[in-house]
Design a protein around this motif. Sequence first.
Motif, PDB file in Angstrom:
ATOM      1  N   SER A 157       1.008  -1.003   0.088  1.00 39.38           N
ATOM      2  CA  SER A 157      -0.032  -0.004   0.044  1.00 39.38           C
ATOM      3  C   SER A 157       0.747   1.201   0.102  1.00 39.38           C
ATOM      4  O   SER A 157       0.768   2.274   0.873  1.00 39.38           O
ATOM      5  CB  SER A 157      -1.016   0.039   1.261  1.00 39.38           C
ATOM      6  N   THR A 158       1.819   1.431  -1.018  1.00 37.51           N
ATOM      7  CA  THR A 158       2.706   2.371  -0.933  1.00 37.51           C
ATOM      8  C   THR A 158       2.554   2.888  -2.446  1.00 37.51           C
ATOM      9  O   THR A 158       2.675   2.288  -3.438  1.00 37.51           O
ATOM     10  CB  THR A 158       4.436   2.008  -0.847  1.00 37.51           C
ATOM     11  N   ILE A 159       2.562   4.085  -2.667  1.00 41.53           N
ATOM     12  CA  ILE A 159       2.709   5.032  -3.791  1.00 41.53           C
ATOM     13  C   ILE A 159       4.053   5.801  -4.006  1.00 41.53           C
ATOM     14  O   ILE A 159       4.737   6.290  -3.069  1.00 41.53           O
ATOM     15  CB  ILE A 159       1.566   6.039  -3.864  1.00 41.53           C
ATOM     16  N   HIS A 160       4.611   5.384  -4.813  1.00 38.55           N
ATOM     17  CA  HIS A 160       6.169   5.781  -5.019  1.00 38.55           C
ATOM     18  C   HIS A 160       6.304   7.022  -6.120  1.00 38.55           C
ATOM     19  O   HIS A 160       5.665   6.802  -7.333  1.00 38.55           O
ATOM     20  CB  HIS A 160       7.447   4.946  -5.513  1.00 38.55           C
ATOM     21  N   ILE A 161       6.369   8.181  -5.485  1.00 34.34           N
ATOM     22  CA  ILE A 161       6.776   9.348  -6.462  1.00 34.34           C
ATOM     23  C   ILE A 161       7.933   9.966  -6.403  1.00 34.34           C
ATOM     24  O   ILE A 161       8.433  10.322  -5.350  1.00 34.34           O
ATOM     25  CB  ILE A 161       5.484  10.499  -6.230  1.00 34.34           C
ATOM     26  N   ASP A 162       8.684   9.931  -7.256  1.00 36.18           N
ATOM     27  CA  ASP A 162       9.892  10.512  -7.372  1.00 36.18           C
ATOM     28  C   ASP A 162      10.114  11.716  -8.569  1.00 36.18           C
ATOM     29  O   ASP A 162       9.554  11.381  -9.640  1.00 36.18           O
ATOM     30  CB  ASP A 162      11.326   9.699  -7.718  1.00 36.18           C
ATOM     31  N   TYR A 163      10.292  12.958  -8.066  1.00 35.32           N
ATOM     32  CA  TYR A 163      10.297  14.063  -9.093  1.00 35.32           C
ATOM     33  C   TYR A 163      11.418  14.979  -8.801  1.00 35.32           C
ATOM     34  O   TYR A 163      11.947  15.077  -7.660  1.00 35.32           O
ATOM     35  CB  TYR A 163       8.721  14.856  -8.874  1.00 35.32           C
ATOM     36  N   THR A 164      11.953  15.726  -9.850  1.00 37.76           N
ATOM     37  CA  THR A 164      13.067  16.498  -9.748  1.00 37.76           C
ATOM     38  C   THR A 164      12.483  18.066  -9.660  1.00 37.76           C
ATOM     39  O   THR A 164      11.556  18.380 -10.687  1.00 37.76           O
ATOM     40  CB  THR A 164      13.787  16.531 -10.948  1.00 37.76           C
ATOM     41  N   PRO A 165      12.250  18.809  -8.657  1.00 39.71           N
ATOM     42  CA  PRO A 165      11.840  20.114  -8.335  1.00 39.71           C
ATOM     43  C   PRO A 165      12.789  20.922  -9.207  1.00 39.71           C
ATOM     44  O   PRO A 165      13.912  20.732  -9.507  1.00 39.71           O
ATOM     45  CB  PRO A 165      11.761  20.612  -7.171  1.00 39.71           C
ATOM     46  N   ARG A 166      12.145  22.150 -10.105  1.00 43.12           N
ATOM     47  CA  ARG A 166      12.908  22.876 -10.860  1.00 43.12           C
ATOM     48  C   ARG A 166      12.518  24.270 -10.723  1.00 43.12           C
ATOM     49  O   ARG A 166      11.138  24.728 -10.680  1.00 43.12           O
ATOM     50  CB  ARG A 166      12.833  22.785 -12.136  1.00 43.12           C
ATOM     51  N   VAL A 167      13.383  25.123 -10.331  1.00 46.84           N
ATOM     52  CA  VAL A 167      13.194  26.505  -9.781  1.00 46.84           C
ATOM     53  C   VAL A 167      14.191  27.480 -10.515  1.00 46.84           C
ATOM     54  O   VAL A 167      15.372  26.995  -9.950  1.00 46.84           O
ATOM     55  CB  VAL A 167      13.019  26.971  -8.376  1.00 46.84           C
ATOM     56  N   SER A 168      14.033  28.146 -11.430  1.00 50.30           N
ATOM     57  CA  SER A 168      15.237  28.897 -12.240  1.00 50.30           C
ATOM     58  C   SER A 168      15.988  29.442 -11.146  1.00 50.30           C
ATOM     59  O   SER A 168      15.822  29.936  -9.960  1.00 50.30           O
ATOM     60  CB  SER A 168      14.780  29.669 -13.350  1.00 50.30           C
ATOM     61  N   ALA A 169      17.434  30.003 -11.536  1.00 50.67           N
ATOM     62  CA  ALA A 169      18.145  30.553 -10.782  1.00 50.67           C
ATOM     63  C   ALA A 169      17.807  32.102 -10.319  1.00 50.67           C
ATOM     64  O   ALA A 169      17.823  32.413  -9.197  1.00 50.67           O
ATOM     65  CB  ALA A 169      19.522  30.787 -11.505  1.00 50.67           C
ATOM     66  N   PRO A 170      17.141  32.694 -11.308  1.00 55.54           N
ATOM     67  CA  PRO A 170      16.583  34.144 -11.004  1.00 55.54           C
ATOM     68  C   PRO A 170      15.393  33.988  -9.803  1.00 55.54           C
ATOM     69  O   PRO A 170      15.231  34.863  -9.222  1.00 55.54           O
ATOM     70  CB  PRO A 170      16.257  34.640 -12.203  1.00 55.54           C
ATOM     71  N   ARG A 171      14.750  33.034 -10.126  1.00 58.84           N
ATOM     72  CA  ARG A 171      13.584  32.772  -9.137  1.00 58.84           C
ATOM     73  C   ARG A 171      13.929  32.319  -7.685  1.00 58.84           C
ATOM     74  O   ARG A 171      13.572  32.924  -6.713  1.00 58.84           O
ATOM     75  CB  ARG A 171      12.443  31.857  -9.619  1.00 58.84           C
ATOM     76  N   ARG A 172      15.079  31.438  -7.677  1.00 58.83           N
ATOM     77  CA  ARG A 172      15.644  31.167  -6.436  1.00 58.83           C
ATOM     78  C   ARG A 172      16.444  32.296  -5.660  1.00 58.83           C
ATOM     79  O   ARG A 172      16.105  32.483  -4.449  1.00 58.83           O
ATOM     80  CB  ARG A 172      16.646  30.219  -6.814  1.00 58.83           C
ATOM     81  N   THR A 173      16.674  33.199  -6.586  1.00 55.74           N
ATOM     82  CA  THR A 173      17.477  34.431  -5.916  1.00 55.74           C
ATOM     83  C   THR A 173      16.241  35.402  -5.404  1.00 55.74           C
ATOM     84  O   THR A 173      16.499  35.883  -4.281  1.00 55.74           O
ATOM     85  CB  THR A 173      18.250  35.074  -7.115  1.00 55.74           C
ATOM     86  N   ALA A 174      15.092  35.402  -6.111  1.00 58.38           N
ATOM     87  CA  ALA A 174      14.066  36.286  -5.523  1.00 58.38           C
ATOM     88  C   ALA A 174      13.480  35.544  -4.277  1.00 58.38           C
ATOM     89  O   ALA A 174      13.167  36.424  -3.315  1.00 58.38           O
ATOM     90  CB  ALA A 174      12.904  36.405  -6.709  1.00 58.38           C
ATOM     91  N   VAL A 175      13.202  34.482  -4.414  1.00 56.04           N
ATOM     92  CA  VAL A 175      12.578  33.624  -2.966  1.00 56.04           C
ATOM     93  C   VAL A 175      13.604  33.681  -1.980  1.00 56.04           C
ATOM     94  O   VAL A 175      13.247  33.961  -0.672  1.00 56.04           O
ATOM     95  CB  VAL A 175      12.319  32.383  -3.457  1.00 56.04           C
ATOM     96  N   THR A 176      14.990  33.382  -2.105  1.00 55.71           N
ATOM     97  CA  THR A 176      15.684  33.498  -0.841  1.00 55.71           C
ATOM     98  C   THR A 176      15.852  35.118  -0.409  1.00 55.71           C
ATOM     99  O   THR A 176      15.974  35.158   0.764  1.00 55.71           O
ATOM    100  CB  THR A 176      17.213  33.131  -1.695  1.00 55.71           C
ATOM    101  N   ALA A 177      15.954  35.701  -1.263  1.00 53.52           N
ATOM    102  CA  ALA A 177      15.952  37.395  -0.703  1.00 53.52           C
ATOM    103  C   ALA A 177      14.914  37.594   0.001  1.00 53.52           C
ATOM    104  O   ALA A 177      14.771  38.380   1.039  1.00 53.52           O
ATOM    105  CB  ALA A 177      16.135  38.405  -2.024  1.00 53.52           C
ATOM    106  N   TYR A 178      13.753  37.339  -0.458  1.00 52.80           N
ATOM    107  CA  TYR A 178      12.340  37.339   0.071  1.00 52.80           C
ATOM    108  C   TYR A 178      12.267  36.723   1.551  1.00 52.80           C
ATOM    109  O   TYR A 178      11.945  37.418   2.541  1.00 52.80           O
ATOM    110  CB  TYR A 178      11.101  37.059  -0.804  1.00 52.80           C
ATOM    111  N   TRP A 179      12.725  35.557   1.650  1.00 51.70           N
ATOM    112  CA  TRP A 179      12.649  34.866   2.882  1.00 51.70           C
ATOM    113  C   TRP A 179      13.822  35.490   3.831  1.00 51.70           C
ATOM    114  O   TRP A 179      13.520  35.697   5.177  1.00 51.70           O
ATOM    115  CB  TRP A 179      13.030  33.435   2.548  1.00 51.70           C
ATOM    116  N   ASN A 180      15.022  35.910   3.497  1.00 55.01           N
ATOM    117  CA  ASN A 180      16.015  36.072   4.041  1.00 55.01           C
ATOM    118  C   ASN A 180      15.852  37.760   4.780  1.00 55.01           C
ATOM    119  O   ASN A 180      16.147  38.166   5.832  1.00 55.01           O
ATOM    120  CB  ASN A 180      17.435  36.096   3.619  1.00 55.01           C
ATOM    121  N   GLN A 181      15.226  38.404   3.750  1.00 51.43           N
ATOM    122  CA  GLN A 181      15.091  40.037   4.227  1.00 51.43           C
ATOM    123  C   GLN A 181      13.799  40.292   4.509  1.00 51.43           C
ATOM    124  O   GLN A 181      13.680  41.671   4.875  1.00 51.43           O
ATOM    125  CB  GLN A 181      15.217  40.924   2.665  1.00 51.43           C
ATOM    126  N   LEU A 182      12.687  39.664   4.401  1.00 50.71           N
ATOM    127  CA  LEU A 182      11.205  39.984   4.930  1.00 50.71           C
ATOM    128  C   LEU A 182      10.944  39.054   5.690  1.00 50.71           C
ATOM    129  O   LEU A 182      10.339  39.415   7.026  1.00 50.71           O
ATOM    130  CB  LEU A 182      10.524  40.193   3.545  1.00 50.71           C
TER     131      LEU A 182
END
Length: 378
Positions: free
Chosen positions: A282-307
Motif C-alpha cells: 500500500s505504497t505510492i512511489h513518486i520521485d520528481y525533480t523540482p525545478r526553480v530557475s536561478a533568478p526565481r531562487r534568488t528572488a525567493v531567497t531574498a524575500y525569505w531572508n530579508q522579509l
Amino acid sequence: MTFQPLLRLGPVRRFTRNLLRPVDLLGRPLLLKYTRDPAEAREEIRGHARLSRHYRVPALHAHLRVPGGHLLTYERLPGGTDQGLLLDLLNADEPSSDLRSYMDELTAAYREVILTTAWPTEPTHVVRKLYWDRAAPGGRLDTYYAGKDFLVADDLIDIPVSRLGTYTLNINGCRHHLDWAASLRWLRAHFATAEPVWAALTQGDPTDVNLAHPLAWFDYDTAGMNSIPGEFANFLWYASALGGWLAPTYNPAAFADHPATFDHVPANTPEIRRAEVDHTTSTIHIDYTPRVSAPRRTAVTAYWNQLVQPIADRLWPGEDLANLLRPYLSMRILGVYNLADLALENRLVLLARLAEAMSPAFDPSTYFCPLESRCQAP
C-alpha cells in the motif's frame, strides 16, 4: 510637421475576468481596466486608496459604470514587450544585479509598511477573497472538490484521491501521509475560526505580474489588511511554482506582452522520474525533480531572508513558521486551479507538494527553493 493622433488604442489583454487596454490620449499614456464584477470594482477603488498612502501606485484618474461592469482609468507606467514587470527580471538564465537591487527595494518597502501597520485582526476585518472566502461554504474548495473524486494520475496511479489516506506516499525517498478528505475538512475549519490573525496593509496578491519594474504595485481588489502569513505564502508559492510554471501553462494569454516567459517554463517545470503503486505494501512511489530557475531562487531567497525571517522574528519569536504558513500554502495549492482539471503530471506534482506541505517535517525555508536531491532519511 508630424501628426500626433488624439487617441491611440493598444491591444486588449485579458487577465482572469478583467480586460486591460493601453491608450494614449492627447499624448498621455493611460491604462483602461474593464471589470465585470461591481463588487470587485468597488474593492479595487477602495484598495487603491488604501494602498496609495503607503506604496507607489499608478494614479487612478477616473472610474465609471459602463454596460456590463466598471471602467477604471489609470496612469500607465513605462513598459513594453518583456519590460516593466518583476516577471521580466525573472525571465533570465541568471540573476542580474537589477534583480538583486529590486528585491532589496521590495523587501525594504514591505518591512517598513508591515511593521508599521501590523496588528492582530479579527478574520472578519481582513481581506477574505484569497483564503477565507475560498474555504467557506460555496467557495472554491466546495466548487472544485465537494462531493467529487478523481484519480491521482490517470494511467500512472489509478487510485482515487479519496483513498489516498489508505496508502503511504514515498516522495523522493521520504514517507508522507495525505488524507484527502481530512485535509479539506482541516482547511475549512482553520478558516472558519474567529481567532485573530496578524494582518498588515498590503496589496494582497504579490505576483510577479502585479509588481512593476521600477517598483510599483498593480491590481488592488485584494488591497487592505491582509494576513501576513497569507501574504508571504502567496509570494513564495507564486514565485517558485505558479509564475514560472503553472500560470503560463494554463493562462498563456496573460503573458502575451511578456513572451520570454515561455522560454523559461522548462527551467521551472518539475520532472516526474517515477510514479507507481506497490499494492502489496500500500505504497505510492513518486520521485520528481523540482525545478526553480536561478533568478526565481534568488528572488525567493531574498524575500525569505530579508522579509519573512525579520518579520517573523519581530511578530512571532520562537514560533514555528511551518505551522503559520501551512494553511495558506495549502489553500494556494488547492484553491487556484482545480487539480482535477490539470494534466496528470501537473496534478501528481501538486499532490506531492501538498503532502510535503502537510507533513510534520515541512520546512518552508527549503520548501520554496528545494534542492534537486533525494531525501536522505524517511
